[in-house]
Design an enzyme around this catalytic site. Structure first.
Site: not given
Ligand code: PXP
Length: 260
Positions: A15, A18, A51, A53, A57, A78, A109, A159, A196
């Site tokens: 992901n 960030h 994601h 959003r 953001r 996402e 999330t 998930e 997550h």
């Molecule tokens: N899976 C989903 C559905 C999420 O919303 C997120 C956070 O955006 C993640 C995985 C990844 O989480 P993390 O950034 O804490 O590794």
């Protein structure tokens, strides 16, 4: 002792939200999430997760087609199950969509979707995405009622939210919930993913759950990238996942042997 059977493969979705958070802190184009996705690919990622959003953001609309065209890995989008997002996803046609709950004031999330409480609303969104040829997953807490509701709305994938596991001081009860939910998903014919709050230190026991086929990991990898580079962070995560998977296979074989 019996030889351990090979575990089913476990994919890593990286992901890159960030990286976009950092870019947006100054405006402009640097650091580019597409470049991060390419680096993750070279380091062994199986897919990219982003994601989009409602408040944009981090990931922005213009990032999505670039992630699809320039990276060459399956894109897992996402998004919230809103009419706007469903229309965007249908237009883009990513490999997969993961439907997540979204509240503007949340930092990330914070919990899973209440599928059981919104079967009718989700049924339409899931059907519309599946009709467009998009694999759909629902981000849910590891709760049997939510798995059953995911089956009721026709989702082929769930998930499991690993946030409670990641934050627990004693993780064993949360791990047991994840393992039970993954087993139930398999019984219902649903593919199981998880994510997550996963880190190199806590990913092993989740990777060991045999029904889990994909992990989506972002914040830890982007944070580690500051210190060791994104490519090394992804390589180390893959290695930690492989060690966890292998340990799970051995534990299962030993348990099987003891039962005989
Ligand atoms: N899976 C989903 C559905 C999420 O919303 C997120 C956070 O955006 C993640 C995985 C990844 O989480 P993390 O950034 O804490 O590794």
């Amino acid at each position: 002792m019996d030889k351990a059977p090979p575990a089913a493969p476990l994919r890593l979705g990286v992901n890159i939200d960030h990286v976009a958070t950092l870019r947006n802190a100054r405006g402009g184009r640097h650091p580019d999430p597409v470049r991060a996705a390419l680096m993750a690919k070279l380091a062994g990622a199986d897919g990219i997760t982003a994601h989009l959003r409602e408040d944009r953001r981090h990931i922005r609309d213009a990032d999505m087609p670039r992630l699809m065209a320039e990276v060459g890995l399956p894109l897992n989008m996402e998004m919230a199950a809103t009419a706007e997002m469903v229309a965007i996803a249908r237009r883009l046609g990513p490999h997969a969509v993961c439907l997540v709950p979204e509240r503007r004031e949340e930092v990330t999330t914070e919990g899973g979707l209440d599928v059981a409480g919104s079967v009718d609303a989700l049924h339409g969104a899931v059907g519309s995405l599946l009709d467009a040829g998009i694999r759909v997953s629902l981000f849910i807490d590891p709760d049997p009622a939510q798995i059953d509701a995911a089956a009721a709305v026709g989702a082929p994938v769930v998930e499991l939210h690993t946030g409670a596991y990641a934050e627990a001081s004693d993780a064993s009860a949360e791990l047991a919930r994840l393992a039970a939910a993954a087993a139930r998903a398999e019984e219902r014919g649903i593919e199981c993913h998880a994510g997550h709050g996963l880190t190199e230190a806590n990913v092993g026991p989740v990777a060991a759950i045999p029904q889990v086929r994909e992990l989506n990991i972002g914040h830890f990898l982007v944070g580690e990238a500051v210190f060791i580079g994104l490519d090394e962070a992804v390589r180390r995560m893959r290695a930690a996942m492989a060690r966890g998977r292998q340990a799970g296979t051995i534990a299962k074989t030993i348990a099987g042997g003891q039962r005989r």
